[in-house]
Motif scaffolding. Structure first.
Motif, mmCIF file in Angstrom:
data_model
loop_
_atom_site.group_PDB
_atom_site.id
_atom_site.type_symbol
_atom_site.label_atom_id
_atom_site.label_comp_id
_atom_site.label_asym_id
_atom_site.label_seq_id
_atom_site.Cartn_x
_atom_site.Cartn_y
_atom_site.Cartn_z
ATOM 1 N N ASP A 92 -37.591 34.372 21.228
ATOM 2 C CA ASP A 92 -36.988 34.539 22.549
ATOM 3 C C ASP A 92 -37.118 33.264 23.383
ATOM 4 O O ASP A 92 -36.220 32.936 24.172
ATOM 5 C CB ASP A 92 -37.599 35.730 23.289
ATOM 6 N N GLY A 93 -38.198 32.527 23.191
ATOM 7 C CA GLY A 93 -38.352 31.255 23.885
ATOM 8 C C GLY A 93 -37.287 30.257 23.475
ATOM 9 O O GLY A 93 -36.722 29.542 24.317
ATOM 10 N N VAL A 94 -36.991 30.211 22.194
ATOM 11 C CA VAL A 94 -35.945 29.303 21.702
ATOM 12 C C VAL A 94 -34.584 29.724 22.255
ATOM 13 O O VAL A 94 -33.807 28.877 22.721
ATOM 14 C CB VAL A 94 -35.922 29.283 20.155
ATOM 15 N N ILE A 95 -34.299 31.016 22.225
ATOM 16 C CA ILE A 95 -33.015 31.501 22.750
ATOM 17 C C ILE A 95 -32.898 31.168 24.228
ATOM 18 O O ILE A 95 -31.865 30.675 24.689
ATOM 19 C CB ILE A 95 -32.855 33.011 22.505
ATOM 20 N N THR A 96 -33.950 31.410 24.987
ATOM 21 C CA THR A 96 -33.939 31.133 26.426
ATOM 22 C C THR A 96 -33.733 29.644 26.689
ATOM 23 O O THR A 96 -32.939 29.257 27.549
ATOM 24 C CB THR A 96 -35.263 31.606 27.072
ATOM 25 N N GLU A 97 -34.419 28.816 25.926
ATOM 26 C CA GLU A 97 -34.327 27.365 26.106
ATOM 27 C C GLU A 97 -32.916 26.845 25.816
ATOM 28 O O GLU A 97 -32.417 25.961 26.507
ATOM 29 C CB GLU A 97 -35.322 26.675 25.166
ATOM 30 N N LYS A 98 -32.266 27.402 24.812
ATOM 31 C CA LYS A 98 -30.951 26.897 24.374
ATOM 32 C C LYS A 98 -29.783 27.573 25.077
ATOM 33 O O LYS A 98 -28.656 27.090 24.981
ATOM 34 C CB LYS A 98 -30.794 27.084 22.860
ATOM 35 N N SER A 99 -30.014 28.660 25.766
ATOM 36 C CA SER A 99 -28.927 29.416 26.398
ATOM 37 C C SER A 99 -28.721 28.943 27.832
ATOM 38 O O SER A 99 -29.509 29.245 28.713
ATOM 39 C CB SER A 99 -29.247 30.912 26.394
ATOM 40 N N LYS A 100 -27.649 28.237 28.035
ATOM 41 C CA LYS A 100 -27.328 27.739 29.373
ATOM 42 C C LYS A 100 -26.606 28.848 30.144
ATOM 43 O O LYS A 100 -25.624 29.418 29.669
ATOM 44 C CB LYS A 100 -26.437 26.499 29.295
ATOM 45 N N ASN A 101 -27.101 29.149 31.328
ATOM 46 C CA ASN A 101 -26.499 30.148 32.218
ATOM 47 C C ASN A 101 -26.530 31.570 31.648
ATOM 48 O O ASN A 101 -25.752 32.416 32.073
ATOM 49 C CB ASN A 101 -25.063 29.764 32.588
ATOM 50 N N TRP A 102 -27.398 31.822 30.674
ATOM 51 C CA TRP A 102 -27.525 33.168 30.109
ATOM 52 C C TRP A 102 -29.000 33.522 30.030
ATOM 53 O O TRP A 102 -29.768 32.851 29.351
ATOM 54 C CB TRP A 102 -26.943 33.235 28.691
ATOM 55 N N SER A 103 -29.384 34.587 30.688
ATOM 56 C CA SER A 103 -30.745 35.089 30.522
ATOM 57 C C SER A 103 -30.701 36.137 29.401
ATOM 58 O O SER A 103 -29.633 36.663 29.069
ATOM 59 C CB SER A 103 -31.241 35.736 31.812
ATOM 60 N N LEU A 104 -31.834 36.438 28.838
ATOM 61 C CA LEU A 104 -31.885 37.453 27.782
ATOM 62 C C LEU A 104 -31.367 38.795 28.295
ATOM 63 O O LEU A 104 -30.712 39.530 27.564
ATOM 64 C CB LEU A 104 -33.308 37.608 27.249
ATOM 65 N N GLU A 105 -31.651 39.080 29.554
ATOM 66 C CA GLU A 105 -31.246 40.363 30.141
ATOM 67 C C GLU A 105 -29.734 40.481 30.269
ATOM 68 O O GLU A 105 -29.203 41.585 30.260
ATOM 69 C CB GLU A 105 -31.901 40.558 31.520
ATOM 70 N N ARG A 106 -29.038 39.366 30.423
ATOM 71 C CA ARG A 106 -27.575 39.378 30.564
ATOM 72 C C ARG A 106 -26.858 39.511 29.236
ATOM 73 O O ARG A 106 -25.685 39.876 29.193
ATOM 74 C CB ARG A 106 -27.092 38.073 31.213
ATOM 75 N N MET A 107 -27.541 39.200 28.145
ATOM 76 C CA MET A 107 -26.898 39.214 26.833
ATOM 77 C C MET A 107 -26.713 40.640 26.330
ATOM 78 O O MET A 107 -27.543 41.512 26.587
ATOM 79 C CB MET A 107 -27.750 38.441 25.819
ATOM 80 N N SER A 108 -25.636 40.823 25.614
ATOM 81 C CA SER A 108 -25.415 42.092 24.928
ATOM 82 C C SER A 108 -26.592 42.341 23.993
ATOM 83 O O SER A 108 -27.091 41.410 23.349
ATOM 84 C CB SER A 108 -24.106 41.999 24.134
#
Length: 124
Positions: free
Chosen positions: A61-77
């Motif tokens: 989840d840290g990697v996803i958060t770091e690489k996701s610009k303008n997307w929080s984990l909560e906003r993702m499907s």
């Protein structure tokens, strides 16, 4: 369909079920294994993915958060997030699987289980 693709599809469903019911830690693994409808190779690979994501979720989840610009984990499907978690697990912990295979497989699983824009989101 290859046994690993089927394993990824099974793992996605187990991860999604666990995400929807976090109090019941991966209840799908024993129930799925009791059935005879899937090859053992697929089930074993699915279980490895599910356990790998579970055991390494904080880092993934840290990697996803770091690489996701303008997307929080909560906003993702939830489906997209589960696919990303599986793919990141493979990229970080499965050196025996070529990176391009992991990415292509994640996109194909997204085509089958995600929304219309899921494959492009996963590919991004």
């Amino acid at each position: 369909m290859g046994s690993r693709r089927l394993g990824r599809e099974i793992a996605l469903q187990m991860l999604y079920a666990a995400d929807m019911n976090p109090l019941d830690e991966f209840p799908s693994i024993p129930r799925v294994k009791e059935g005879d409808e899937f090859p053992f190779e697929s089930l074993d690979f699915a279980e490895e993915l599910v356990r790998g994501v579970r055991d390494n979720r904080r880092r993934i989840d840290g990697v996803i958060t770091e690489k996701s610009k303008n997307w929080s984990l909560e906003r993702m499907s939830r489906v997209d997030l589960c696919i990303l978690r599986m793919a990141i697990f493979e990229l970080l912990y499965r050196a025996d699987i070529p990176k391009n295979v992991t990415i292509n497989e994640a996109i194909e699983v997204a085509k089958k289980f995600g929304a219309k824009d899921s494959p492009s989101f996963i590919n991004g």
